[in-house]
Each structure stands twice: as structure tokens, then as C-alpha cells.
Scaffold this active site. Structure first.
Site, PDB file in Angstrom:
ATOM      1  N   ASP A 127      -3.525  -5.004  -5.906  1.00 33.33           N
ATOM      2  CA  ASP A 127      -4.471  -3.897  -5.987  1.00 33.33           C
ATOM      3  C   ASP A 127      -5.043  -3.846  -7.388  1.00 33.33           C
ATOM      4  O   ASP A 127      -4.363  -4.205  -8.361  1.00 33.33           O
ATOM      5  CB  ASP A 127      -3.778  -2.567  -5.645  1.00 33.33           C
ATOM      6  CG  ASP A 127      -3.430  -2.434  -4.172  1.00 33.33           C
ATOM      7  OD1 ASP A 127      -4.170  -2.991  -3.339  1.00 33.33           O
ATOM      8  OD2 ASP A 127      -2.440  -1.761  -3.860  1.00 33.33           O
ATOM      9  N   ASP A 143      -8.851  -3.112   1.268  1.00 32.97           N
ATOM     10  CA  ASP A 143      -8.639  -1.714   1.654  1.00 32.97           C
ATOM     11  C   ASP A 143      -9.974  -1.024   1.923  1.00 32.97           C
ATOM     12  O   ASP A 143     -10.091  -0.246   2.871  1.00 32.97           O
ATOM     13  CB  ASP A 143      -7.903  -0.949   0.550  1.00 32.97           C
ATOM     14  CG  ASP A 143      -6.506  -1.479   0.278  1.00 32.97           C
ATOM     15  OD1 ASP A 143      -5.898  -2.073   1.191  1.00 32.97           O
ATOM     16  OD2 ASP A 143      -6.022  -1.296  -0.859  1.00 32.97           O
TER      17      ASP A 143
END
Length: 176
Positions: A127, A143
Site C-alpha cells: 500500500d 483498492d
């Protein structure tokens, strides 16, 4: 302008989905290759940063440490969505677009879960998008694809339910 046939539309959505998976993996590669874990680079100071973190859970680190469960559930969902995408009855283009987004994001993160760990199937998702205007989890391009696809699918469903309700009301009014 000539209208595209459904098989051509589906092929275009597949190509875009594959491109989105590639974009996701490329960004993750650049982040991992050029940053140390927890490094942060301000894009807009105190608003948006690139921050390298690893997530072994689902959204907001839920189910952290449950690699087999996350790999299994995500794999089954992706297979189910892919099968649904290819059904002849699935011919609503906005629905197909939303499925393409969800599938590309799911596969992007699934690749991390399978291959970005010490052993196969124990990987962590990379991330890097750190939105700091509000206290929010760090997330990634995959995402974004899943969330946008899910919102689009929800909006389509709400619209279709509303349209069906409206048509039923008009039918009831006409029969009175």
C-alpha cells in the site's frame, strides 16, 4: 460511428483490466524498489503522501495474519466474478465495466498475497496512497479499482431497482 458488438466490448474490458493489473503491479514495483518500508514522500504536504507500508490483512488490516483465508476467499470471489462476466446473460455494459474494475483490483492484490512474502501464499499487499486530510488507511491502485467498481455496481443496482419500482408504480396507476 459503428456500435461495438458485445464480444468486442467484453474483449476491450478484459484488455483494460489487464492493463490496470499491470499499472497496479508497476506502481508497487516502483515503490518497493525505491523506498524503504514506512518511508513517506509528501505529494501535497499534510494532504497526500506516498507512504510505503505492507498489509497482511484485508481492508483496514482486518483479518490480519489470515493469509490462507484471504487468498482462498479472494480467489473464489475472482473466479465467481470472472464466470459471471463471461455468461451470455451478462450483457449490460456498465455492469461489465464495474466487474472489470473489481476483478482487476482483486487480482492485483491477490498477486501480492501469493508472491510478496517469505513463502508462497503468505504475501503482504503493498500500500502507498496515504490520504492525510482525514485519518484514513493507506491504500493502493488496486483498492481504488475495487472501490470504484463496487460503487458503480451498487449505483447500477439501485438504479435498476428504482426503475423497476417506477415501472411497477406506473403499471399500477394505469390499471386503476
Amino acid at each position: 460511428m459503428k456500435k461495438m458488438s458485445l464480444p468486442h466490448v467484453k474483449m476491450l474490458i478484459i484488455l483494460i483490466s489487464v492493463a490496470f493489473i499491470g499499472i497496479d503491479q508497476l506502481i508497487k514495483y516502483v515503490v518497493v524498489d525505491n523506498m524503504q518500508l514506512y518511508d513517506t514522500i509528501p505529494i501535497i504536504n499534510n494532504a497526500i503522501h506516498i507512504t510505503y507500508v505492507l498489509n497482511d490483512g484485508a481492508a483496514f488490516s482486518m483479518l490480519s495474519g489470515q493469509a490462507w483465508l484471504l487468498c482462498g476467499v479472494t480467489s473464489l470471489l475472482m473466479i465467481g466474478l470472472i464466470v459471471f462476466f463471461f455468461l451470455k446473460s451478462t450483457n449490460h455494459i456498465p455492469t461489465l465495466c464495474s466487474l472489470g474494475l473489481i476483478i482487476s483490483g482483486g487480482i492485483g492484490n491477490l498477486i501480492d498475497r501469493f508472491f510478496r512474502g517469505e513463502t508462497l501464499f503468505y504475501g503482504k499487499v503493498v500500500d502507498y496512497i496515504d490520504f492525510r486530510l482525514i485519518k484514513f488507511a493507506v491504500f493502493n491502485f488496486a483498492d481504488c479499482c475495487v472501490v470504484i467498481g463496487g460503487c458503480l455496481l451498487t449505483a447500477i443496482y439501485i438504479y435498476m431497482v428504482y426503475k423497476e419500482y417506477k415501472e411497477k408504480k406506473i403499471g399500477e396507476t394505469a390499471n386503476e
